[in-house]
Enzyme design. Structure first.
Site, PDB file in Angstrom:
ATOM      1  N   GLU A 276      90.804  91.549  28.387  1.00 37.34           N
ATOM      2  CA  GLU A 276      90.570  91.154  29.784  1.00 37.34           C
ATOM      3  C   GLU A 276      89.738  92.227  30.511  1.00 37.34           C
ATOM      4  O   GLU A 276      88.893  91.908  31.342  1.00 37.34           O
ATOM      5  CB  GLU A 276      91.905  90.899  30.495  1.00 37.34           C
ATOM      6  CG  GLU A 276      92.598  89.653  29.956  1.00 37.34           C
ATOM      7  CD  GLU A 276      93.655  89.079  30.884  1.00 37.34           C
ATOM      8  OE1 GLU A 276      94.467  89.858  31.405  1.00 37.34           O
ATOM      9  OE2 GLU A 276      93.657  87.850  31.091  1.00 37.34           O
TER      10      GLU A 276
ATOM     11  N   ASP B  35     110.064  94.916  30.933  1.00 31.94           N
ATOM     12  CA  ASP B  35     109.457  95.739  29.873  1.00 31.94           C
ATOM     13  C   ASP B  35     110.376  96.822  29.309  1.00 31.94           C
ATOM     14  O   ASP B  35     110.027  97.476  28.329  1.00 31.94           O
ATOM     15  CB  ASP B  35     108.164  96.386  30.394  1.00 31.94           C
ATOM     16  CG  ASP B  35     107.104  95.336  30.683  1.00 31.94           C
ATOM     17  OD1 ASP B  35     107.254  94.210  30.186  1.00 31.94           O
ATOM     18  OD2 ASP B  35     106.143  95.641  31.401  1.00 31.94           O
TER      19      ASP B  35
ATOM     20  N   ALA C  89     109.860  91.543  37.606  1.00 31.42           N
ATOM     21  CA  ALA C  89     111.279  91.299  37.330  1.00 31.42           C
ATOM     22  C   ALA C  89     112.159  91.690  38.526  1.00 31.42           C
ATOM     23  O   ALA C  89     113.037  90.928  38.931  1.00 31.42           O
ATOM     24  CB  ALA C  89     111.702  92.081  36.086  1.00 31.42           C
TER      25      ALA C  89
ATOM     26  N   GLY D 144     108.674  95.455  40.269  1.00 32.64           N
ATOM     27  CA  GLY D 144     107.618  94.704  39.583  1.00 32.64           C
ATOM     28  C   GLY D 144     107.984  93.229  39.618  1.00 32.64           C
ATOM     29  O   GLY D 144     108.801  92.791  40.444  1.00 32.64           O
TER      30      GLY D 144
ATOM     31  N   LYS E  88      93.285  80.552  35.768  1.00 33.81           N
ATOM     32  CA  LYS E  88      93.762  81.930  35.867  1.00 33.81           C
ATOM     33  C   LYS E  88      94.148  82.217  37.326  1.00 33.81           C
ATOM     34  O   LYS E  88      95.155  82.838  37.609  1.00 33.81           O
ATOM     35  CB  LYS E  88      92.662  82.883  35.386  1.00 33.81           C
ATOM     36  CG  LYS E  88      92.987  84.351  35.536  1.00 33.81           C
ATOM     37  CD  LYS E  88      93.789  84.899  34.375  1.00 33.81           C
ATOM     38  CE  LYS E  88      94.170  86.338  34.667  1.00 33.81           C
ATOM     39  NZ  LYS E  88      94.878  86.965  33.604  1.00 33.81           N
TER      40      LYS E  88
HETATM   41  P1  NAD Z   1      99.299  95.003  23.061  1.00 28.92           P
HETATM   42  O1  NAD Z   1     100.370  95.721  22.337  1.00 28.92           O
HETATM   43  O2  NAD Z   1      99.384  93.543  23.199  1.00 28.92           O
HETATM   44  O3  NAD Z   1      97.868  95.339  22.383  1.00 28.92           O
HETATM   45  C1  NAD Z   1      97.519  96.638  21.956  1.00 28.92           C
HETATM   46  C2  NAD Z   1      96.536  96.566  20.790  1.00 28.92           C
HETATM   47  O4  NAD Z   1      96.180  97.898  20.447  1.00 28.92           O
HETATM   48  C3  NAD Z   1      97.124  95.905  19.545  1.00 28.92           C
HETATM   49  O5  NAD Z   1      96.220  94.916  19.093  1.00 28.92           O
HETATM   50  C4  NAD Z   1      97.259  97.063  18.569  1.00 28.92           C
HETATM   51  O6  NAD Z   1      97.035  96.670  17.214  1.00 28.92           O
HETATM   52  C5  NAD Z   1      96.169  98.011  19.032  1.00 28.92           C
HETATM   53  N1  NAD Z   1      96.457  99.400  18.635  1.00 28.92           N
HETATM   54  C6  NAD Z   1      97.626 100.064  18.695  1.00 28.92           C
HETATM   55  N2  NAD Z   1      97.487 101.304  18.210  1.00 28.92           N
HETATM   56  C7  NAD Z   1      96.194 101.439  17.841  1.00 28.92           C
HETATM   57  C8  NAD Z   1      95.439 102.494  17.255  1.00 28.92           C
HETATM   58  N3  NAD Z   1      95.980 103.674  16.950  1.00 28.92           N
HETATM   59  N4  NAD Z   1      94.129 102.271  17.005  1.00 28.92           N
HETATM   60  C9  NAD Z   1      93.551 101.094  17.312  1.00 28.92           C
HETATM   61  N5  NAD Z   1      94.229 100.070  17.854  1.00 28.92           N
HETATM   62  C10 NAD Z   1      95.531 100.236  18.116  1.00 28.92           C
HETATM   63  O7  NAD Z   1      99.201  95.749  24.487  1.00 28.92           O
HETATM   64  P2  NAD Z   1      98.569  95.263  25.880  1.00 28.92           P
HETATM   65  O8  NAD Z   1      97.285  94.569  25.687  1.00 28.92           O
HETATM   66  O9  NAD Z   1      98.611  96.470  26.744  1.00 28.92           O
HETATM   67  O10 NAD Z   1      99.622  94.228  26.429  1.00 28.92           O
HETATM   68  C11 NAD Z   1     100.970  94.628  26.693  1.00 28.92           C
HETATM   69  C12 NAD Z   1     101.831  93.379  26.898  1.00 28.92           C
HETATM   70  O11 NAD Z   1     101.399  92.684  28.077  1.00 28.92           O
HETATM   71  C13 NAD Z   1     101.685  92.403  25.731  1.00 28.92           C
HETATM   72  O12 NAD Z   1     102.930  91.774  25.524  1.00 28.92           O
HETATM   73  C14 NAD Z   1     100.684  91.403  26.251  1.00 28.92           C
HETATM   74  O13 NAD Z   1     100.847  90.134  25.669  1.00 28.92           O
HETATM   75  C15 NAD Z   1     100.970  91.386  27.742  1.00 28.92           C
HETATM   76  N6  NAD Z   1      99.731  91.033  28.499  1.00 28.92           N
HETATM   77  C16 NAD Z   1      99.462  89.703  28.647  1.00 28.92           C
HETATM   78  C17 NAD Z   1      98.296  89.326  29.317  1.00 28.92           C
HETATM   79  C18 NAD Z   1      97.977  87.853  29.473  1.00 28.92           C
HETATM   80  O14 NAD Z   1      98.846  87.031  29.135  1.00 28.92           O
HETATM   81  N7  NAD Z   1      96.802  87.487  29.949  1.00 28.92           N
HETATM   82  C19 NAD Z   1      97.439  90.304  29.852  1.00 28.92           C
HETATM   83  C20 NAD Z   1      97.744  91.657  29.661  1.00 28.92           C
HETATM   84  C21 NAD Z   1      98.905  92.012  28.977  1.00 28.92           C
END
Ligand code: NAD
Length: 390
Positions: free
Chosen positions: A164, A290, A12, A10, A369
């Site tokens: 997104e 991760d 990393a 990935g 982006k």
């Molecule tokens: P995340 O953990 O950031 O978001 C998951 C969301 O789901 C949270 O808001 C959480 O409260 C919610 N959630 C969890 N359990 C739940 C439940 N039972 N019911 C309802 N809601 C629930 O996960 P992600 O979006 O997959 O991102 C993973 C990582 O990758 C994060 O660190 C994120 O910042 C990063 N990421 C960054 C970008 C970007 O910078 N553009 C894009 C994608 C992902």
């Protein structure tokens, strides 16, 4: 000659081998990955929504790594830390002097009933493609079934991945409506989030812009609604239930199951490392990306993002080269460049920490982006790949 084994290609893993070569590490370098391609995990939502094809976000590993790196296409089953060996599914175990473990993420279901069976995660190219195929098949089915749940979509969670994906989905929706001759007013898109706020890590005006944009495009957002169970066509919480035949499961990620399978001390398959990214009980082993929990100056751990993974990889490679030369290692210092959250191909919000503090929203974020994505492709691959990824 010492052997450095890097697990995972990935952000990393690829950055680690690239840096080891650039720093002329005096060692044999082996890279192990289950596929012969790298994929841009920050763009999986585009595959799932159907605005990009897998070829747009993947490239062959052999095309971008130095011929000095020995690439092994295989799946890691377990790390035998006492023997310093990596056990593989199809080939012989590989022994190492230094290990860089960057095996990446998996979908997190928190043990919620039905999530594994009925939720569609966006964690790799096959799962993102499966989510797209399911969505299109379900929408296409409406003309026969007249089942309104075929026109309902639930996105679970409202982190960056969910937002997104929703941005990309509402951008593509007019095309899907036309393609399958769908009644626009019967389409429902729900976003169900446990927490009280959407995008709390962004400035309130940027989060509000994203929420307003999605709501204007028909997304119904429910905060303070922790999901407790999902079935084939419903998402349940304590007080509310939603029905849909497409359920996207983007409630967060955990590290690779290989971490737990290998007996590491871990939380959600993330291993706490020292500030130089090595393990306290084996300083020849580095855990980054991760699967890693890296202490940050505020006493917590850094989040897991592509940008942080790349920064960690740069330091891990530097520290291994220092160790090979008998020099001291350096601690991880993160220089945050900011965050971009796209809302479809031409819109988004961004908070940038480059030459000052910028916060941007709207159409001007789109090229940004693209630049951020191009930068990662450019840094990991080469100019030709960057041009081909349009
Ligand atoms: P995340 O953990 O950031 O978001 C998951 C969301 O789901 C949270 O808001 C959480 O409260 C919610 N959630 C969890 N359990 C739940 C439940 N039972 N019911 C309802 N809601 C629930 O996960 P992600 O979006 O997959 O991102 C993973 C990582 O990758 C994060 O660190 C994120 O910042 C990063 N990421 C960054 C970008 C970007 O910078 N553009 C894009 C994608 C992902």
């Amino acid at each position: 000659m010492k052997k450095i084994v890097v697990l995972g290609a990935g952000y990393a893993g690829l950055r680690t081998v690239k840096e080891l070569i650039r720093l002329k590490a005096d060692a044999q370098i082996v890279l192990v990955n289950k596929n012969d391609y790298h994929y841009e995990s920050t763009q999986l939502h585009e595959i799932a929504a159907g605005t990009k094809e897998p070829d747009d976000i993947t490239f062959k590993i052999m095309d971008v790594i130095s011929p000095k790196v020995h690439f092994v296409k295989d799946e890691v089953l377990k790390i035998d830390r006492s023997k310093r060996q990596v056990q593989l599914k199809n080939s012989q175990a590989i022994s190492y002097d230094y290990l860089v473990n960057c095996l990446g993420f998996e979908s997190e279901t928190f043990g919620i009933k039905g999530a594994d069976e009925f939720g569609l995660p966006l964690i790799d190219v096959p799962s993102a493609l499966a989510a797209r195929k399911h969505l299109e098949k379900t929408l296409a089915n409406y003309s026969k079934s007249q089942d309104e749940n075929d026109l309902h979509i639930i996105v679970c969670g409202a982190g960056f991945t969910s937002i997104e994906y929703l941005g990309e989905l509402v951008y593509r929706l007019p095309e899907l409506i036309k393609k399958y001759d769908l009644p626009k007013d019967k389409i429902k898109i729900y976003c169900v989030e446990a927490g009280p706020k959407i995008l709390p890590m962004l400035r309130p005006n940027l989060a509000k812009y994203a929420i307003d944009y999605l709501e204007k495009h028909g997304v119904e957002i429910h905060t303070n609604t922790p999901i407790t169970e999902i079935t084939a066509n419903s998402v349940l919480s304590k007080d509310l239930s939603f029905t849909a035949n497409t359920i996207i499961w983007t409630t967060g990620v955990k590290g690779s199951h290989v971490i737990a399978d290998s007996g590491y001390q871990q939380h959600r398959n993330r291993v706490a490392v020292s500030t130089d990214l090595s393990l306290p009980d084996d300083t020849n082993e580095f855990v980054i990306g991760d699967v890693s929990a890296v202490p940050s100056p505020d006493g917590r751990f850094y989040p897991t993002t592509g940008q942080i993974s790349i920064a960690e990889a740069t330091l891990a490679a530097k520290n291994i080269v220092a160790k090979l030369q008998g020099k001291p290692t350096a601690p991880f210092v993160f220089n945050n460049l900011g965050t971009v959250c796209s809302l479809g191909p031409f819109n988004g919000v961004a908070e940038l920490l480059l030459a000052g503090h910028w916060h941007l929203k709207g159409l001007k974020v789109a090229p940004l982006k693209r630049i951020v994505n191009d930068r990662s492709v450019l840094e990991l691959a080469h100019f030709k790949t960057m041009l081909e990824s349009k």
